[in-house]
Design a protein around this motif. Structure first.
Motif, PDB file in Angstrom:
ATOM      1  N   GLU A  89     -10.290  12.126  -0.169  1.00 26.11           N
ATOM      2  CA  GLU A  89      -9.462  11.719  -1.296  1.00 26.11           C
ATOM      3  C   GLU A  89      -9.126  12.908  -2.192  1.00 26.11           C
ATOM      4  OE1 GLU A  89      -9.856   7.595  -3.088  1.00 26.11           O
ATOM      5  OE2 GLU A  89     -11.932   8.030  -2.520  1.00 26.11           O
ATOM      6  N   SER A  94      -7.972   6.335  -6.407  1.00 24.48           N
ATOM      7  CA  SER A  94      -8.378   5.131  -5.677  1.00 24.48           C
ATOM      8  C   SER A  94      -9.330   4.266  -6.478  1.00 24.48           C
ATOM      9  CB  SER A  94      -9.024   5.532  -4.350  1.00 24.48           C
ATOM     10  OG  SER A  94      -8.097   6.236  -3.549  1.00 24.48           O
ATOM     11  N   TYR A 149      -4.607   6.555  -2.190  1.00 26.36           N
ATOM     12  CA  TYR A 149      -4.035   5.244  -1.888  1.00 26.36           C
ATOM     13  C   TYR A 149      -3.866   4.451  -3.182  1.00 26.36           C
ATOM     14  CZ  TYR A 149      -4.916   5.932   3.106  1.00 26.36           C
ATOM     15  OH  TYR A 149      -4.901   6.405   4.403  1.00 26.36           O
ATOM     16  N   ARG A 187       0.542   5.402   0.327  1.00 24.99           N
ATOM     17  CA  ARG A 187      -0.352   6.489   0.748  1.00 24.99           C
ATOM     18  C   ARG A 187       0.304   7.820   0.424  1.00 24.99           C
ATOM     19  NH1 ARG A 187      -1.001   9.918   5.197  1.00 24.99           N
ATOM     20  NH2 ARG A 187      -3.195  10.323   5.801  1.00 24.99           N
ATOM     21  N   GLN A 191      -0.172  11.989   0.574  1.00 24.95           N
ATOM     22  CA  GLN A 191      -0.948  13.055   1.218  1.00 24.95           C
ATOM     23  C   GLN A 191      -0.352  14.408   0.862  1.00 24.95           C
ATOM     24  OE1 GLN A 191      -1.005  13.233   5.565  1.00 24.95           O
ATOM     25  NE2 GLN A 191      -3.093  14.033   5.510  1.00 24.95           N
ATOM     26  N   GLU A 206       0.833  -1.199   0.000  1.00 21.38           N
ATOM     27  CA  GLU A 206       0.000   0.000   0.000  1.00 21.38           C
ATOM     28  C   GLU A 206       0.870   1.254   0.000  1.00 21.38           C
ATOM     29  OE1 GLU A 206      -3.538   0.551   2.779  1.00 21.38           O
ATOM     30  OE2 GLU A 206      -2.100   2.002   3.604  1.00 21.38           O
ATOM     31  N   VAL A 229      -5.784  12.816   0.516  1.00 24.06           N
ATOM     32  CA  VAL A 229      -4.948  11.617   0.386  1.00 24.06           C
ATOM     33  C   VAL A 229      -5.315  10.830  -0.869  1.00 24.06           C
ATOM     34  CG1 VAL A 229      -4.605  11.378   2.876  1.00 24.06           C
ATOM     35  CG2 VAL A 229      -6.545  10.228   1.766  1.00 24.06           C
TER      36      VAL A 229
END
Length: 816
Positions: free
Chosen positions: A618, A729, A485, A474, A476, A472, A483
């Motif tokens: 997001e 995402s 992912y 991430r 930001q 994963e 954010v």
């Protein structure tokens, strides 16, 4: 097997043809198991397709081939060693003393005698009917052909060296004789050996210091940096046949000069009268590889005890595949679960079913066949016995080995397997030593591709998925705090290892020096030990967060923060310790001790990511502008970087990040970014539609404009190379492999160690924790670790395990 002088099918023999030069003749070994021409039954070579098959009564490989192919005639080949003379006859001259390093081909006819028998399987389908007729044409064609094993090994001690534009278009600017041998020395120092002659101007410079003790101060390279004269020749390697070490500094590689004799004549060197006085680069490489060997003695000096039996079979020159077949999923998939007490005659039911229905014309061309063959060879124990040249070793052969009886195994030689796996790959198709982590990744890719194309719908689980997990990422934005992912599927986790060199006299309890005298001593660099937990934290923990320059889709800033964590955990975790740096353009290994947790147990609970959390917002979805795609890179530069030992993904990222400016620029980028947590994460670029791509920064446009490009060209180039570290995402909804269940506890199953200065020289060995009840059950008092050093398989010494574990290159952990 019956014998007859006549055969009712003799009229069909006239249609048989001897093998063509390009055909592989499998006359040394069965293509479906490791029974070979040295066995009591020999090998049957099909006289139509030249497949090699055994006559074992349990596996029936020759009979199966006859039934499947309809090819009825074979040539049975048996090989027996010639007896060695124990003493020289009176007056016989002793063998000439070797005066220089040379690779002399040992002729097979000097060591062995061959017996051949022509057989017809139409006459006898059970064992073949021996036919006593004149088949000299066919027999000679088979016996004199280059065997498949030899074809695979023909490049074992040589590199494919070619000419380049600099040697083909060499312009000589000066002429005149150079000092004679013995009087010549480097123009910048007093060295008289390892001298390189510039073929453009005749300048003499010493080479770079080579591993193995060959001195040099790099003045030939300095001459190139000053003059840009790229081509030079090593003086001491010139032979009367016109051979020599030629190097091109512009290409940074060994090259061939087709007009070498003419070019040397410009400086008064007559090739015909030259005598080779120094080792070539190939010889130095061979010598270096032969020097490295892992100790096979215990701490008290006693010899480590060889072990034999199921699961303890040696592999000659391909020793690290033991690790793969020590894992239960691979054992079950390619060998099955052999009932307790079953003899070595056991045949895997799935293997037998595949042999009956294989759609490939030759088993040697089928990856599934070769995986079954390798599994049977390693796990059956049938080939795990003391090696003997003439007869089975006596019971005291291990205690008192003689020249005829070795305490080691002969070792399986899966040259055909390696050739098949490496087919079509620029690096793995050669016989040069490969980086273990890269070959592991390549093998998984080849297996998955084959299984996807050929075994759809098979109920067995895909064994390669035991390594797969989700990583994963991430991202930001540090301005708006939104954010994004992304989850990438991985098979190995490459961890940077911090290199902190110890000062002279500085103590470090974990920095035990392990190696031969050539690797240690006063000049040996020593590094402060680090814990595996530290390495994991640098990549996955809070300290692994990276400040990333990236244009936020919200338009609020360029600086963002990225962090990696596990999305899922694999059943088998492979950790790759990145412990090397570039020295003299060679990836040089750093012996940085890595301290594993107590009892070799690893808990990864703290490294599990949790995806989008409550309260997180997001980043805007930019996928409607263009789909991310892999950017194009310079294939030649990519190949050069891969040959230096860098992973393919890292090489692609370096070339993309440097605008495909060439291998040298990309390599410098790699060295500077080797510790980046995303070095092995593929860079994505926007696809063909860039109408809505953000406007590139004015300073970058101006920089390209200063190079001669128009503003429009600069903007277009920058838009098309804008990196998108994470897609939206919505693009990552696919369920990743592995499991997110906790606890995520692992125990060390195996580790692969490397001894040598770089990833492309030296030697790899594997230590594997063997369960009791396998080859280890002969003595309940011994430890669990077994050392696989090519064909040498021994109980590992506790001290060497402890020390080599710290300096391992790859670690394999099984989930508990």
């Amino acid at each position: 097997m019956s014998t007859s002088a006549t055969c009712p099918h003799a009229h069909d023999i006239s249609g048989l043809r001897e093998p063509k030069l390009s055909q592989s003749v499998h006359r040394e070994e069965c293509t479906q198991c490791f029974d070979n021409q040295d066995g009591p039954a020999g090998i049957d070579v099909c006289l139509v397709c030249f497949n090699g098959s055994c006559l074992d009564s349990d596996r029936h490989h020759t009979r199966n081939h006859v039934l499947r192919s309809g090819h009825s005639f074979t040539l049975n080949i048996k090989r027996t060693p010639k007896k060695k003379a124990s003493n020289r006859a009176d007056g016989e001259e002793p063998p000439a003393k070797m005066k220089r390093l040379a690779i002399n081909e040992e002729r097979e006819e000097d060591k062995y005698e061959h017996t051949t028998v022509f057989k017809c399987w139409k006459c006898d389908l059970q064992g073949g009917k021996e036919i006593a007729i004149d088949t000299k044409r066919l027999t000679d064609g088979v016996m004199l052909s280059l065997s498949s094993a030899r074809q695979s090994e023909v490049k074992a001690w040589e590199e494919e060296i070619t000419a380049c534009e600099h040697t083909l278009c060499l312009e000589q600017l000066q002429s005149g004789a150079i000092p004679q041998e013995g009087l010549a020395h480097c123009a910048s120092c007093e060295l008289t050996s390892n001298l390189w002659l510039c073929l453009a101007c005749g300048a003499l410079g010493c080479g770079r210091a080579q591993f193995g003790g060959t001195g040099g101060n790099g003045h030939a390279l300095a001459h190139f940096n000053t003059t840009q004269h790229p081509v030079c020749v090593k003086l001491g390697t010139i032979t009367p046949e016109g051979g020599a070490d030629v190097y091109c500094y512009a290409c940074n590689d060994a090259r061939i000069d087709p007009e070498l004799a003419t070019h040397l004549g410009t400086f008064g060197i007559n090739v015909a009268v030259q005598k080779k006085t120094e080792k070539s680069m190939t010889e130095l490489q061979i010598e270096q590889n032969l020097l490295f060997d892992f100790s096979l003695t215990a701490e008290d000096g006693s010899a480590l005890q060889p072990i034999f039996g199921a699961g303890a079979t040696g592999l000659s020159n391909l020793g690290n595949r033991h690790t793969l077949f020590s894992l239960p999923l691979f054992q079950i998939r390619y060998y099955g679960k052999r009932p307790c007490g079953t003899s070595s005659a056991y045949v895997s039911p799935t293997a037998a079913a595949h042999w009956e229905n294989c759609t490939h014309a030759l088993p040697a061309d089928c990856l599934e066949c070769q995986m079954y063959k390798l599994a049977d060879g390693l796990l059956s124990g049938r080939y795990s016995k003391p090696h003997t040249d003439h007869e089975q070793a006596p019971t005291d052969a291990l205690a008192h080995p003689t020249p005829e009886h070795s305490p080691w195994q002969a070792g399986l030689k899966p040259a055909g397997f390696k050739a098949l796996v490496g087919k079509g790959h620029a690096e793995f198709s050669t016989m040069r030593q490969q980086d273990a982590e890269e070959f592991f990744s390549h093998l998984l890719t080849v297996l998955r591709r084959f299984n996807h194309q050929n075994i759809r719908g098979v109920s067995e689980s895909e064994p390669t998925e035991t390594f797969a997990f989700g990583l994963e990422q991430r991202l930001q934005c540090q301005s708006c705090h939104r954010v994004r992912y992304r989850i990438d599927t991985m098979d190995t986790l490459s961890l940077g290892v911090p290199a902190h060199e110890l000062a002279d006299g500085e103590a470090d309890t974990g920095a035990a020096t392990v190696g031969t005298p050539d690797e240690s001593g006063p000049g040996k660099k020593r590094y402060r030990s680090v814990s595996l937990e530290q390495c994991l934290n640098l990549f996955l923990g809070p300290s692994g967060q990276e400040a990333l320059e990236y244009q936020c889709e919200g338009g609020c800033g360029k600086v963002n923060c990225r962090q990696m964590q596990f999305a899922t955990f694999p059943d088998v975790l492979v950790l790759h310790a990145k412990k090397f740096q570039l020295v003299n353009w060679v990836p040089t290994k750093l012996d940085i001790p890595v301290i594993l947790p107590e009892n070799d147990e690893l808990n990864l609970d703290n490294y599990l990511g949790h995806g989008l959390q409550s309260g997180e917002v997001e980043l805007p979805d930019s996928s409607n502008t263009s789909a991310p795609s892999q950017p194009e890179v310079d294939a030649e530069a990519l190949s050069q970087l891969e040959a230096m030992g860098f992973p393919t993904v890292s090489c692609r990222n370096a070339l993309i990040s440097t605008g495909n400016a060439g291998a040298e620029v990309a390599m410098e980028w790699l060295i500077m970014h080797m510790e980046d947590p995303d070095i092995n994460v593929p860079i994505q670029t926007a696809g063909s539609g860039h109408g809505n791509a953000p406007e590139p920064p004015a300073e970058q446009v101006a920089m390209l404009a200063d190079m001669g490009f128009t503003n429009a060209q600069a903007k277009k180039a920058l838009r098309e190379t804008t990196t998108h570290p994470l897609p939206s995402s919505s693009e990552t909804k696919k369920v990743p492999p592995g499991s997110s269940r906790l606890p995520a506890r692992y125990r060390l199953k195996a580790f692969i160690s490397h001894k040598g200065p770089s990833v492309h020289s030296g030697h790899y060995v594997a230590h594997i924790r063997m369960p009791r009840g396998d080859a280890m059950d002969v003595d309940d008092a011994v430890g669990d670790w077994v050392l696989f050093n090519d064909e040498k398989v021994v109980r590992a010494d506790e001290t060497s395990v402890r020390d080599l574990k710290k300096l391992a290159y790859m670690y394999v952990f099984e989930r508990e």
